[in-house]
Scaffold this motif. Structure first.
Motif, PDB file in Angstrom:
ATOM      1  N   LEU A   9       0.835  -1.203   0.000  1.00  0.00           N
ATOM      2  CA  LEU A   9       0.000   0.000   0.000  1.00  0.00           C
ATOM      3  C   LEU A   9       0.872   1.257   0.000  1.00  0.00           C
ATOM      4  CD1 LEU A   9      -2.787   1.418   0.368  1.00  0.00           C
ATOM      5  CD2 LEU A   9      -2.425   1.199   2.826  1.00  0.00           C
ATOM      6  N   PHE A  10       0.493   2.223  -0.857  1.00  0.00           N
ATOM      7  CA  PHE A  10       1.144   3.534  -0.908  1.00  0.00           C
ATOM      8  C   PHE A  10       0.040   4.577  -0.936  1.00  0.00           C
ATOM      9  CE2 PHE A  10       2.836   7.102  -3.474  1.00  0.00           C
ATOM     10  CZ  PHE A  10       3.928   7.447  -2.684  1.00  0.00           C
ATOM     11  N   LYS A  11       0.166   5.630  -0.103  1.00  0.00           N
ATOM     12  CA  LYS A  11      -0.848   6.689  -0.063  1.00  0.00           C
ATOM     13  C   LYS A  11      -0.222   8.009  -0.494  1.00  0.00           C
ATOM     14  CE  LYS A  11      -3.607   4.681   3.645  1.00  0.00           C
ATOM     15  NZ  LYS A  11      -4.146   4.865   4.987  1.00  0.00           N
ATOM     16  N   GLU A  12      -1.016   8.792  -1.264  1.00  0.00           N
ATOM     17  CA  GLU A  12      -0.552  10.096  -1.735  1.00  0.00           C
ATOM     18  C   GLU A  12      -1.760  11.019  -1.863  1.00  0.00           C
ATOM     19  OE1 GLU A  12       2.131  12.980  -3.016  1.00  0.00           O
ATOM     20  OE2 GLU A  12       2.659  10.987  -2.308  1.00  0.00           O
ATOM     21  N   LYS A  13      -1.801  12.089  -1.062  1.00  0.00           N
ATOM     22  CA  LYS A  13      -2.853  13.106  -1.120  1.00  0.00           C
ATOM     23  C   LYS A  13      -4.253  12.504  -1.149  1.00  0.00           C
ATOM     24  CE  LYS A  13       0.011  16.588  -3.325  1.00  0.00           C
ATOM     25  NZ  LYS A  13       0.264  17.376  -4.523  1.00  0.00           N
ATOM     26  N   GLY A  14      -4.502  11.560  -0.293  1.00  0.00           N
ATOM     27  CA  GLY A  14      -5.822  10.952  -0.178  1.00  0.00           C
ATOM     28  C   GLY A  14      -6.048   9.755  -1.087  1.00  0.00           C
ATOM     29  N   SER A  15      -5.269   9.628  -2.161  1.00  0.00           N
ATOM     30  CA  SER A  15      -5.391   8.460  -3.042  1.00  0.00           C
ATOM     31  C   SER A  15      -4.642   7.280  -2.441  1.00  0.00           C
ATOM     32  CB  SER A  15      -4.824   8.759  -4.436  1.00  0.00           C
ATOM     33  OG  SER A  15      -5.700   9.568  -5.174  1.00  0.00           O
ATOM     34  N   LYS A  16      -5.225   6.091  -2.619  1.00  0.00           N
ATOM     35  CA  LYS A  16      -4.562   4.864  -2.163  1.00  0.00           C
ATOM     36  C   LYS A  16      -4.148   4.066  -3.389  1.00  0.00           C
ATOM     37  CE  LYS A  16      -7.474   2.720   0.418  1.00  0.00           C
ATOM     38  NZ  LYS A  16      -8.212   1.925   1.419  1.00  0.00           N
ATOM     39  N   GLY A  98      -9.656  12.327  -4.328  1.00  0.00           N
ATOM     40  CA  GLY A  98     -10.257  13.657  -4.459  1.00  0.00           C
ATOM     41  C   GLY A  98      -9.288  14.730  -4.917  1.00  0.00           C
ATOM     42  N   THR A  99      -7.991  14.509  -4.802  1.00  0.00           N
ATOM     43  CA  THR A  99      -6.998  15.500  -5.221  1.00  0.00           C
ATOM     44  C   THR A  99      -6.238  14.970  -6.423  1.00  0.00           C
ATOM     45  OG1 THR A  99      -6.722  16.213  -2.931  1.00  0.00           O
ATOM     46  CG2 THR A  99      -4.996  16.856  -4.478  1.00  0.00           C
ATOM     47  N   LEU A 101      -3.209  14.432  -8.825  1.00  0.00           N
ATOM     48  CA  LEU A 101      -1.775  14.365  -8.519  1.00  0.00           C
ATOM     49  C   LEU A 101      -0.905  14.914  -9.644  1.00  0.00           C
ATOM     50  CD1 LEU A 101      -1.608  10.768  -6.965  1.00  0.00           C
ATOM     51  CD2 LEU A 101      -1.948  12.954  -5.800  1.00  0.00           C
ATOM     52  N   GLY A 102      -1.482  15.104 -10.816  1.00  0.00           N
ATOM     53  CA  GLY A 102      -0.673  15.522 -11.960  1.00  0.00           C
ATOM     54  C   GLY A 102       0.120  14.337 -12.493  1.00  0.00           C
ATOM     55  N   VAL A 103       0.622  14.467 -13.722  1.00  0.00           N
ATOM     56  CA  VAL A 103       1.343  13.355 -14.353  1.00  0.00           C
ATOM     57  C   VAL A 103       2.575  12.968 -13.537  1.00  0.00           C
ATOM     58  CG1 VAL A 103       2.632  12.652 -16.408  1.00  0.00           C
ATOM     59  CG2 VAL A 103       0.462  13.854 -16.658  1.00  0.00           C
ATOM     60  N   GLY A 104       3.340  13.947 -13.076  1.00  0.00           N
ATOM     61  CA  GLY A 104       4.541  13.656 -12.273  1.00  0.00           C
ATOM     62  C   GLY A 104       4.204  12.914 -10.987  1.00  0.00           C
ATOM     63  N   GLY A 105       3.144  13.346 -10.328  1.00  0.00           N
ATOM     64  CA  GLY A 105       2.720  12.682  -9.096  1.00  0.00           C
ATOM     65  C   GLY A 105       2.247  11.256  -9.348  1.00  0.00           C
ATOM     66  N   LEU A 106       1.531  11.063 -10.463  1.00  0.00           N
ATOM     67  CA  LEU A 106       1.063   9.718 -10.814  1.00  0.00           C
ATOM     68  C   LEU A 106       2.242   8.790 -11.129  1.00  0.00           C
ATOM     69  CD1 LEU A 106      -2.016  10.581 -13.052  1.00  0.00           C
ATOM     70  CD2 LEU A 106      -2.059   9.524 -10.775  1.00  0.00           C
ATOM     71  N   ILE A 107       3.171   9.300 -11.916  1.00  0.00           N
ATOM     72  CA  ILE A 107       4.355   8.488 -12.257  1.00  0.00           C
ATOM     73  C   ILE A 107       5.051   8.043 -10.978  1.00  0.00           C
ATOM     74  CG2 ILE A 107       6.685   8.601 -13.254  1.00  0.00           C
ATOM     75  CD1 ILE A 107       5.445  10.358 -15.500  1.00  0.00           C
ATOM     76  N   ASN A 108       5.252   8.984 -10.067  1.00  0.00           N
ATOM     77  CA  ASN A 108       5.924   8.652  -8.804  1.00  0.00           C
ATOM     78  C   ASN A 108       5.123   7.635  -7.989  1.00  0.00           C
ATOM     79  OD1 ASN A 108       7.975   9.035  -6.690  1.00  0.00           O
ATOM     80  ND2 ASN A 108       6.254   9.942  -5.571  1.00  0.00           N
ATOM     81  N   ALA A 109       3.815   7.815  -7.919  1.00  0.00           N
ATOM     82  CA  ALA A 109       2.979   6.921  -7.109  1.00  0.00           C
ATOM     83  C   ALA A 109       2.966   5.498  -7.677  1.00  0.00           C
ATOM     84  CB  ALA A 109       1.547   7.471  -7.031  1.00  0.00           C
ATOM     85  N   TYR A 110       2.800   5.361  -8.991  1.00  0.00           N
ATOM     86  CA  TYR A 110       2.776   4.022  -9.596  1.00  0.00           C
ATOM     87  C   TYR A 110       4.147   3.355  -9.523  1.00  0.00           C
ATOM     88  CZ  TYR A 110      -2.031   4.501 -11.124  1.00  0.00           C
ATOM     89  OH  TYR A 110      -3.403   4.621 -11.131  1.00  0.00           O
ATOM     90  N   LYS A 111       5.182   4.130  -9.769  1.00  0.00           N
ATOM     91  CA  LYS A 111       6.550   3.597  -9.691  1.00  0.00           C
ATOM     92  C   LYS A 111       6.862   3.129  -8.261  1.00  0.00           C
ATOM     93  CE  LYS A 111      11.309   5.204  -9.899  1.00  0.00           C
ATOM     94  NZ  LYS A 111      12.184   6.344 -10.139  1.00  0.00           N
ATOM     95  N   THR A 112       6.537   3.964  -7.288  1.00  0.00           N
ATOM     96  CA  THR A 112       6.826   3.647  -5.878  1.00  0.00           C
ATOM     97  C   THR A 112       6.054   2.413  -5.423  1.00  0.00           C
ATOM     98  OG1 THR A 112       7.267   5.976  -5.408  1.00  0.00           O
ATOM     99  CG2 THR A 112       6.790   4.554  -3.515  1.00  0.00           C
ATOM    100  N   THR A 113       4.775   2.331  -5.796  1.00  0.00           N
ATOM    101  CA  THR A 113       3.959   1.182  -5.400  1.00  0.00           C
ATOM    102  C   THR A 113       4.505  -0.106  -6.025  1.00  0.00           C
ATOM    103  OG1 THR A 113       2.041   2.652  -5.297  1.00  0.00           O
ATOM    104  CG2 THR A 113       1.613   0.277  -5.254  1.00  0.00           C
ATOM    105  N   ALA A 114       4.871  -0.044  -7.311  1.00  0.00           N
ATOM    106  CA  ALA A 114       5.445  -1.221  -7.975  1.00  0.00           C
ATOM    107  C   ALA A 114       6.758  -1.632  -7.307  1.00  0.00           C
ATOM    108  CB  ALA A 114       5.662  -0.934  -9.460  1.00  0.00           C
ATOM    109  N   LYS A 115       7.581  -0.650  -6.952  1.00  0.00           N
ATOM    110  CA  LYS A 115       8.856  -0.958  -6.285  1.00  0.00           C
ATOM    111  C   LYS A 115       8.608  -1.607  -4.925  1.00  0.00           C
ATOM    112  CE  LYS A 115      13.215   1.128  -4.726  1.00  0.00           C
ATOM    113  NZ  LYS A 115      13.501  -0.021  -3.927  1.00  0.00           N
TER     114      LYS A 115
END
Length: 195
Positions: A9-16, A98-99, A101-115
């Motif tokens: 699990l990785f959380k970012e600005k309310g998204s899980k 609800g917030t 994340l922008g493309v950069g935030g999404l890239i980071n979130a998906y990359k981090t969760t996969a890692k």
């Protein structure tokens, strides 16, 4: 390589973001795991994934599942490549918080969760083997066994009837050399067996 199933699990600005990893052998495995995750996480917004199969002739696919282009599937696939693994599916399920994340935030979130999920996974190393059937007479057993022991070969199956028959596994990179050792004996028949 085979990878054991798990989740992270990785959380970012309310998204899980919830990561999963599965071993796969064929494309139908991918479809099955995605469908199961959609049942389990029916309230989620996105089920983004990347997979890779094969060893010498690799194939892969990435899927952003509605996220902006290249913001989910490729970052997940990048983690598969960085671990140098194959026959694996990595899925990241996103619950929107609800917030944006922008493309950069999404890239980071998906990359981090996969890692995270790949760091947790039990990765199983497998060798590429070639199988040979050896057929020989009892009187040649010592010659055959000497080559098997000197080269640390594994006998998978043996039959002792009117003659002897062994099924052995040889690492692919050593197969030509080992085949030549047995051919040089001239007292046996060697045949490659497709598994």
């Amino acid at each position: 390589m085979e990878v054991a199933q798990g989740d992270a699990l990785f959380k970012e600005k309310g998204s899980k973001f919830i990561g999963y990893v599965f071993p796969i052998e064929k494309e139908d495995d991918v479809k099955f795991h995605i469908e199961e995750l959609k049942k389990k996480h029916h309230a989620a917004r996105h089920w983004c994934y990347a997979w890779q199969r094969g060893v010498e002739d690799k194939s892969y696919r990435v899927n952003d599942d509605g996220e902006p282009n290249n913001s989910a599937g490729n970052p997940i696939y990048g983690q598969i490549l960085s671990k140098d693994i194959t026959n694996v599916l990595v899925v990241v399920v996103r619950y929107f918080g609800g917030t944006k994340l922008g493309v950069g935030g999404l890239i980071n979130a998906y990359k981090t969760t996969a890692k995270l999920i790949l760091d947790e996974a039990d990765i199983v190393d497998k060798t590429l083997d070639v199988f040979f059937q050896l057929t020989f007479e009892y009187q040649d057993m010592n010659k055959v066994m000497r080559i098997i022991k000197e080269n640390n070969l594994e006998i998978f199956e043996q039959k002792m009837n009117l003659n002897c028959s062994f099924l052995i596994a040889v690492r692919k990179r050593n197969a030509v050399k080992i085949e030549q050792f047995f051919n040089d004996l001239r007292c046996l028949k060697i045949q490659e067996i497709k598994q």
